[in-house]
Motif scaffolding. Structure first.
Motif, PDB file in Angstrom:
ATOM      1  N   THR A  34     -16.786  10.320   4.449  1.00  0.00           N
ATOM      2  CA  THR A  34     -15.317  10.296   3.708  1.00  0.00           C
ATOM      3  C   THR A  34     -14.215   9.498   4.728  1.00  0.00           C
ATOM      4  O   THR A  34     -14.197   9.949   5.743  1.00  0.00           O
ATOM      5  N   VAL A  35     -13.489   8.567   4.064  1.00  0.00           N
ATOM      6  CA  VAL A  35     -12.265   8.186   4.887  1.00  0.00           C
ATOM      7  C   VAL A  35     -10.966   8.260   3.877  1.00  0.00           C
ATOM      8  O   VAL A  35     -11.147   7.866   2.679  1.00  0.00           O
ATOM      9  N   HIS A  36     -10.018   9.014   4.542  1.00  0.00           N
ATOM     10  CA  HIS A  36      -8.787   9.054   3.921  1.00  0.00           C
ATOM     11  C   HIS A  36      -7.782   8.037   4.489  1.00  0.00           C
ATOM     12  O   HIS A  36      -7.746   8.160   5.930  1.00  0.00           O
TER      13      HIS A  36
ATOM     14  N   PRO B 204     -17.076   2.633  -1.525  1.00  0.00           N
ATOM     15  CA  PRO B 204     -16.226   3.000  -2.808  1.00  0.00           C
ATOM     16  C   PRO B 204     -15.301   3.548  -2.756  1.00  0.00           C
ATOM     17  O   PRO B 204     -15.070   4.608  -2.028  1.00  0.00           O
ATOM     18  N   GLU B 205     -13.998   3.194  -3.539  1.00  0.00           N
ATOM     19  CA  GLU B 205     -12.830   3.884  -3.555  1.00  0.00           C
ATOM     20  C   GLU B 205     -12.669   4.978  -4.635  1.00  0.00           C
ATOM     21  O   GLU B 205     -13.337   4.452  -5.822  1.00  0.00           O
ATOM     22  N   ARG B 206     -12.530   6.153  -4.427  1.00  0.00           N
ATOM     23  CA  ARG B 206     -12.444   7.065  -5.427  1.00  0.00           C
ATOM     24  C   ARG B 206     -10.917   7.791  -5.492  1.00  0.00           C
ATOM     25  O   ARG B 206     -10.264   7.556  -4.360  1.00  0.00           O
ATOM     26  N   PRO B 207     -10.908   8.037  -6.722  1.00  0.00           N
ATOM     27  CA  PRO B 207      -9.379   8.514  -7.126  1.00  0.00           C
ATOM     28  C   PRO B 207      -9.355   9.902  -6.219  1.00  0.00           C
ATOM     29  O   PRO B 207     -10.230  10.843  -6.206  1.00  0.00           O
ATOM     30  N   MET B 208      -8.090  10.205  -5.719  1.00  0.00           N
ATOM     31  CA  MET B 208      -7.521  11.452  -5.413  1.00  0.00           C
ATOM     32  C   MET B 208      -7.528  12.513  -6.254  1.00  0.00           C
ATOM     33  O   MET B 208      -7.038  12.283  -7.494  1.00  0.00           O
TER      34      MET B 208
ATOM     35  N   MET C 269       0.779  -1.368  -0.010  1.00  0.00           N
ATOM     36  CA  MET C 269      -0.023  -0.136   0.080  1.00  0.00           C
ATOM     37  C   MET C 269       0.794   1.257   0.001  1.00  0.00           C
ATOM     38  O   MET C 269       1.108   1.762   1.199  1.00  0.00           O
ATOM     39  N   GLY C 270       1.459   1.705  -1.163  1.00  0.00           N
ATOM     40  CA  GLY C 270       2.289   2.644  -1.127  1.00  0.00           C
ATOM     41  C   GLY C 270       1.708   4.006  -1.697  1.00  0.00           C
ATOM     42  O   GLY C 270       2.470   5.140  -1.369  1.00  0.00           O
ATOM     43  N   HIS C 271       0.467   4.324  -1.670  1.00  0.00           N
ATOM     44  CA  HIS C 271      -0.089   5.423  -2.097  1.00  0.00           C
ATOM     45  C   HIS C 271      -1.277   5.651  -1.179  1.00  0.00           C
ATOM     46  O   HIS C 271      -2.027   4.825  -0.245  1.00  0.00           O
ATOM     47  N   SER C 272      -2.023   6.761  -1.257  1.00  0.00           N
ATOM     48  CA  SER C 272      -3.150   7.240  -0.480  1.00  0.00           C
ATOM     49  C   SER C 272      -4.309   6.530  -0.861  1.00  0.00           C
ATOM     50  O   SER C 272      -4.482   6.539  -2.197  1.00  0.00           O
ATOM     51  N   HIS C 273      -5.492   6.347  -0.136  1.00  0.00           N
ATOM     52  CA  HIS C 273      -6.731   5.757  -0.678  1.00  0.00           C
ATOM     53  C   HIS C 273      -7.819   6.673   0.036  1.00  0.00           C
ATOM     54  O   HIS C 273      -7.624   7.320   1.085  1.00  0.00           O
ATOM     55  N   HIS C 274      -8.781   6.793  -0.877  1.00  0.00           N
ATOM     56  CA  HIS C 274     -10.074   7.873  -0.464  1.00  0.00           C
ATOM     57  C   HIS C 274     -11.161   7.108  -0.720  1.00  0.00           C
ATOM     58  O   HIS C 274     -11.381   6.516  -1.965  1.00  0.00           O
ATOM     59  N   PHE C 275     -12.003   6.947   0.324  1.00  0.00           N
ATOM     60  CA  PHE C 275     -13.423   6.322   0.150  1.00  0.00           C
ATOM     61  C   PHE C 275     -14.483   7.140   0.657  1.00  0.00           C
ATOM     62  O   PHE C 275     -14.322   7.941   1.441  1.00  0.00           O
TER      63      PHE C 275
END
Length: 95
Positions: free
Chosen positions: A17-19, A90-94, A1-7
């Motif tokens: 929202t969850v970051h 659902p995951e959303r692109p940053m 998991m090398g990058h941020s995730h946004h739900f």
């Protein structure tokens, strides 16, 4: 998991929202209507739990579970539990 995730999910007039920050120990923030209501500074692999409330009258408590891969490489998952019902966020692109 090398990058941020946004739900993100909209619930009635509210947004949840969850970051999840980069790296396996990245910070997790829970936002309701754009305001941070819970934060985990440190977490490991497995499941992390955050709680919040929707500002209805009366308030509606909810939980969010962030599941990070443990043994088998797989995608990060986020689930909302509100009014006794679980639903995937659902995951959303940053942007």
């Amino acid at each position: 998991m090398g990058h941020s995730h946004h739900f993100h999910l909209d619930q009635g007039d509210h947004s949840i929202t969850v970051h999840v920050g980069p790296g396996k120990d990245g910070e997790i923030e829970l936002l309701v209507n754009g305001k941070v209501v819970a934060c985990l500074k440190e977490h490991g692999r497995g499941t992390s739990l955050l709680t919040g409330e929707l500002p209805d009258d009366p308030t509606r408590p909810f939980r969010v579970r962030v599941r990070q891969p443990h043994l088998v490489p797989s995608r990060l998952r986020c689930t909302l539990e509100l009014d006794g019902v679980e639903q995937p966020m659902p995951e959303r692109p940053m942007v």
